[in-house]
Scaffold this motif. Structure first.
Motif, PDB file in Angstrom:
ATOM      1  N   GLU A 148      40.589 -35.451   8.848  1.00 55.32           N
ATOM      2  CA  GLU A 148      41.058 -34.066   8.825  1.00 55.32           C
ATOM      3  C   GLU A 148      42.334 -33.899   8.011  1.00 55.32           C
ATOM      4  O   GLU A 148      42.466 -32.963   7.212  1.00 55.32           O
ATOM      5  N   GLN A 149      43.287 -34.803   8.219  1.00 53.60           N
ATOM      6  CA  GLN A 149      44.594 -34.613   7.587  1.00 53.60           C
ATOM      7  C   GLN A 149      44.569 -34.843   6.083  1.00 53.60           C
ATOM      8  O   GLN A 149      45.267 -34.161   5.322  1.00 53.60           O
ATOM      9  N   ILE A 150      43.742 -35.797   5.626  1.00 55.46           N
ATOM     10  CA  ILE A 150      43.699 -36.036   4.183  1.00 55.46           C
ATOM     11  C   ILE A 150      42.968 -34.901   3.465  1.00 55.46           C
ATOM     12  O   ILE A 150      43.342 -34.516   2.352  1.00 55.46           O
ATOM     13  N   ILE A 151      41.981 -34.307   4.102  1.00 52.59           N
ATOM     14  CA  ILE A 151      41.295 -33.157   3.503  1.00 52.59           C
ATOM     15  C   ILE A 151      42.215 -31.936   3.505  1.00 52.59           C
ATOM     16  O   ILE A 151      42.266 -31.167   2.537  1.00 52.59           O
ATOM     17  N   GLU A 152      42.949 -31.760   4.571  1.00 50.99           N
ATOM     18  CA  GLU A 152      43.925 -30.669   4.640  1.00 50.99           C
ATOM     19  C   GLU A 152      44.937 -30.787   3.505  1.00 50.99           C
ATOM     20  O   GLU A 152      45.210 -29.807   2.790  1.00 50.99           O
ATOM     21  N   ALA A 153      45.469 -31.981   3.290  1.00 54.26           N
ATOM     22  CA  ALA A 153      46.460 -32.196   2.223  1.00 54.26           C
ATOM     23  C   ALA A 153      45.838 -32.007   0.845  1.00 54.26           C
ATOM     24  O   ALA A 153      46.461 -31.432  -0.072  1.00 54.26           O
ATOM     25  N   PHE A 154      44.613 -32.484   0.664  1.00 57.64           N
ATOM     26  CA  PHE A 154      43.929 -32.353  -0.621  1.00 57.64           C
ATOM     27  C   PHE A 154      43.723 -30.882  -0.985  1.00 57.64           C
ATOM     28  O   PHE A 154      43.936 -30.460  -2.131  1.00 57.64           O
ATOM     29  N   MET A 155      43.332 -30.077  -0.020  1.00 60.75           N
ATOM     30  CA  MET A 155      43.111 -28.648  -0.279  1.00 60.75           C
ATOM     31  C   MET A 155      44.410 -27.898  -0.558  1.00 60.75           C
ATOM     32  O   MET A 155      44.414 -26.888  -1.264  1.00 60.75           O
ATOM     33  N   ASN A 156      45.493 -28.393  -0.013  1.00 62.26           N
ATOM     34  CA  ASN A 156      46.794 -27.780  -0.299  1.00 62.26           C
ATOM     35  C   ASN A 156      47.253 -28.070  -1.731  1.00 62.26           C
ATOM     36  O   ASN A 156      48.047 -27.321  -2.297  1.00 62.26           O
ATOM     37  N   GLN A 157      46.749 -29.155  -2.297  1.00 61.62           N
ATOM     38  CA  GLN A 157      47.193 -29.583  -3.631  1.00 61.62           C
ATOM     39  C   GLN A 157      46.233 -29.152  -4.742  1.00 61.62           C
ATOM     40  O   GLN A 157      46.672 -28.896  -5.867  1.00 61.62           O
ATOM     41  N   TYR A 158      44.946 -29.040  -4.434  1.00 62.66           N
ATOM     42  CA  TYR A 158      43.942 -28.792  -5.468  1.00 62.66           C
ATOM     43  C   TYR A 158      43.074 -27.584  -5.094  1.00 62.66           C
ATOM     44  O   TYR A 158      42.954 -27.235  -3.920  1.00 62.66           O
ATOM     45  N   PRO A 159      42.437 -26.956  -6.103  1.00 58.63           N
ATOM     46  CA  PRO A 159      41.675 -25.713  -5.862  1.00 58.63           C
ATOM     47  C   PRO A 159      40.272 -25.974  -5.308  1.00 58.63           C
ATOM     48  O   PRO A 159      39.289 -26.040  -6.054  1.00 58.63           O
ATOM     49  N   TYR A 160      40.172 -26.105  -4.006  1.00 58.52           N
ATOM     50  CA  TYR A 160      38.889 -26.382  -3.355  1.00 58.52           C
ATOM     51  C   TYR A 160      38.719 -25.511  -2.126  1.00 58.52           C
ATOM     52  O   TYR A 160      39.697 -25.135  -1.473  1.00 58.52           O
ATOM     53  N   GLU A 161      37.440 -25.256  -1.824  1.00 52.51           N
ATOM     54  CA  GLU A 161      37.089 -24.602  -0.569  1.00 52.51           C
ATOM     55  C   GLU A 161      36.113 -25.487   0.184  1.00 52.51           C
ATOM     56  O   GLU A 161      35.220 -26.099  -0.416  1.00 52.51           O
ATOM     57  N   LEU A 162      36.273 -25.549   1.492  1.00 52.73           N
ATOM     58  CA  LEU A 162      35.319 -26.285   2.320  1.00 52.73           C
ATOM     59  C   LEU A 162      34.073 -25.443   2.545  1.00 52.73           C
ATOM     60  O   LEU A 162      34.163 -24.225   2.752  1.00 52.73           O
ATOM     61  N   GLU A 163      32.937 -26.104   2.469  1.00 57.33           N
ATOM     62  CA  GLU A 163      31.670 -25.448   2.774  1.00 57.33           C
ATOM     63  C   GLU A 163      31.164 -25.983   4.109  1.00 57.33           C
ATOM     64  O   GLU A 163      31.226 -27.177   4.373  1.00 57.33           O
ATOM     65  N   SER A 164      30.638 -25.097   4.934  1.00 60.56           N
ATOM     66  CA  SER A 164      30.161 -25.504   6.258  1.00 60.56           C
ATOM     67  C   SER A 164      29.005 -26.491   6.141  1.00 60.56           C
ATOM     68  O   SER A 164      28.151 -26.363   5.261  1.00 60.56           O
ATOM     69  N   ILE A 165      28.998 -27.462   7.034  1.00 60.45           N
ATOM     70  CA  ILE A 165      27.937 -28.470   7.068  1.00 60.45           C
ATOM     71  C   ILE A 165      27.193 -28.341   8.388  1.00 60.45           C
ATOM     72  O   ILE A 165      27.800 -28.346   9.459  1.00 60.45           O
ATOM     73  N   GLU A 166      25.895 -28.262   8.283  1.00 59.22           N
ATOM     74  CA  GLU A 166      25.031 -28.286   9.466  1.00 59.22           C
ATOM     75  C   GLU A 166      23.909 -29.286   9.204  1.00 59.22           C
ATOM     76  O   GLU A 166      23.156 -29.133   8.242  1.00 59.22           O
ATOM     77  N   LEU A 167      23.815 -30.315  10.016  1.00 54.79           N
ATOM     78  CA  LEU A 167      22.730 -31.281   9.908  1.00 54.79           C
ATOM     79  C   LEU A 167      22.011 -31.377  11.249  1.00 54.79           C
ATOM     80  O   LEU A 167      22.657 -31.391  12.302  1.00 54.79           O
ATOM     81  N   PRO A 168      20.693 -31.452  11.245  1.00 50.57           N
ATOM     82  CA  PRO A 168      19.945 -31.574  12.507  1.00 50.57           C
ATOM     83  C   PRO A 168      20.398 -32.797  13.297  1.00 50.57           C
ATOM     84  O   PRO A 168      20.603 -33.878  12.743  1.00 50.57           O
ATOM     85  N   GLY A 169      20.602 -32.599  14.587  1.00 40.80           N
ATOM     86  CA  GLY A 169      20.928 -33.715  15.464  1.00 40.80           C
ATOM     87  C   GLY A 169      22.398 -34.075  15.532  1.00 40.80           C
ATOM     88  O   GLY A 169      22.788 -34.971  16.274  1.00 40.80           O
TER      89      GLY A 169
END
Length: 466
Positions: free
Chosen positions: A239-260
């Motif tokens: 969580e924390q490395i993705i949070e920091a990465f998004m603060n530094q670079y132009p990215y948006e998280l996309e929701s993930i849904e996988l069966p099970g």
């Protein structure tokens, strides 16, 4: 299982009431699985052929659970490249990446090859996969895995991620970063991960992950997909490395849904209460039959914040376009032993690396990759010897039996083991090169003469016993 005290204290403080469930999961048997190589057959066909029971993996249509007592690497179908042995939850990241035929895909930390071979199967021979591994010994294993699966459009590199930027700046539609991590999710599967774990190791891994993600950003096209995954529970690496990465670079998280899979990233485990982290996926072993993983899917929204510092002076590529004269022995081999539909597909992409002949993937500019350490550049067709051409193991595995003119399709399992051990086969066949198969699928080449098929299965791959 004797878990490190520092790890137990950390996870107890993070997980609260769920902690006991996590602790209990470490005392359960590891989950084993295999994944179908859909370049060669369907999952349904594979399940019918296998001599052991299988159970479908909910999040991967090509995957199966198998009993932990089964030894799937001892079956001839394994050597025919019909499946890859892979822990079931490790199949999830590529399902999230969702490569499609024609994509340019980078697997940035690729060894031993599970995710690369999964990507390659989804590409169906179209587009390009660059599989990179920094560690020399692991890169060799990666290359062998790709050859066994019969893949033709893969480049294997042995480089630091930042070294790829010069050659592939903003080139990829999709990138997988299956990052080196502290491996907390692999404790019951890998005793080495348990013995190596420490809080200091977690911190060292974070530093590596930050550098790898920086390179991945520079390699991805605007609008491209970046999937980041680990096999650890550590919030610092997830969580924390993705949070920091998004603060530094132009990215948006996309929701993930996988069966099970129902667990998601924990907002409470971020440093700044990043709500978007709920879109990431956590695979927790007390809730899923499998080990531990974290997956984030990011979309690159802009390129304006980045620029390329071009490195001048590429070294001269050792690969060179093969001339008609240099190809005489290969052309003779191809016309005598291969279906025209197969060899014609590659005839405008034939390159020499010393005595080795390669069919390079479409769209690759040799000048741009000249300064990289390349272990494999497309399909290795074979080697020029004195006055002859000798086909490679990789070519044998890429061929269907219907694409070779001389075939010996073994029906008995004992004969398949005889071939895989490197022994000659006492079988009458037309003189010359023979594509040896088992039950309709290729295993490699042999050479027939006087009632015997001399074995050309690679010595380093031969098995000692069943």
């Amino acid at each position: 299982m004797n878990l490190p005290e520092a790890f137990k204290e950390k996870m107890k403080s993070l997980m609260g009431e769920s902690y006991e469930g996590l602790l209990d999961s470490y005392d359960q048997p590891e989950s084993k699985g295999i994944r179908t190589n859909t370049l060669k057959l369907t999952p349904e066909d594979l399940a019918r052929k296998l001599p052991f029971e299988t159970q479908s993996v909910a999040w991967c249509p090509d995957g199966f659970y198998i009993d932990h007592e089964v030894r799937p690497g001892k079956n001839p179908y394994y050597y025919a490249g019909l499946y890859y042995v892979q822990e079931p939850t490790a199949m999830a990241a590529v399902e999230v990446l969702a490569p499609e035929p024609g994509d340019w895909v980078l697997d940035l930390c690729a060894a031993p090859g599970g995710k690369s071979t999964q990507i390659g199967a989804k590409l169906k021979g179209q587009g390009i996969l660059v599989s990179n591994e920094l560690v020399n010994s692991r890169a060799g294993i990666l290359s062998t895995s790709i050859e066994r699966m019969g893949m033709t459009n893969v480049i294997v590199t042995n480089e630091f991620p930042e070294r790829l930027v010069d050659s592939f700046y903003q080139s990829f539609d999709k990138i997988l970063v299956d990052a080196p991590c502290s491996g907390e999710g692999m404790f019951r599967k890998d005793p080495g991960a348990l013995s190596d774990w420490s809080l200091e190791r977690v911190s060292r891994c974070v530093g590596k992950q930050e550098k790898i993600l920086e390179s991945a950003h520079r390699l991805l096209k605007p609008g491209g997909v970046l999937v980041y995954s680990t096999c650890t529970f550590s919030p610092e690496e997830n969580e924390q490395i993705i949070e920091a990465f998004m603060n530094q670079y132009p990215y948006e998280l996309e929701s993930i849904e996988l069966p099970g899979i129902k667990d998601h990233g924990r907002v409470a485990w971020t440093l700044n209460n990043e709500k978007a982290i709920e879109k990431t996926l956590r695979i927790m072993p007390m809730n899923v039959k499998g080990e531990g993983h974290f997956i984030a899917k990011l979309i690159k929204t802009d390129a304006s914040s980045d620029s390329k510092n071009v490195k001048q002076g590429y070294s001269k590529s050792r690969l060179k376009k093969a001339s008609r004269t240099e190809l005489i022995d290969y052309v003779d081999f191809a016309k005598n032993y291969l279906a025209e539909s197969f060899y014609k597909e590659f005839e405008d992409r034939l390159y020499l690396l010393g005595e080795h002949l390669y069919a390079i993937p479409k769209g690759i500019d040799l000048e741009t990759i000249a300064n990289l350490k390349l272990l494999r550049t497309g399909l290795h067709l074979g080697t020029f010897k004195k006055n002859r051409f000798e086909p490679s193991y990789a070519l044998g595995m890429a061929l269907k039996l219907s694409e070779a003119k001389n075939v010996c399709d073994l029906k008995e399992e004992s004969e398949a083991y005889q071939y895989l051990k490197g022994e000659a086969l006492n079988i009458n066949a037309k003189k010359g090169w023979i594509l040896v198969g088992y039950d309709g699928y290729s295993l490699g080449f042999g050479k027939a003469s006087e009632g015997i098929i001399k074995n050309h299965y690679p010595k380093g791959l031969r098995i000692r016993k069943k």
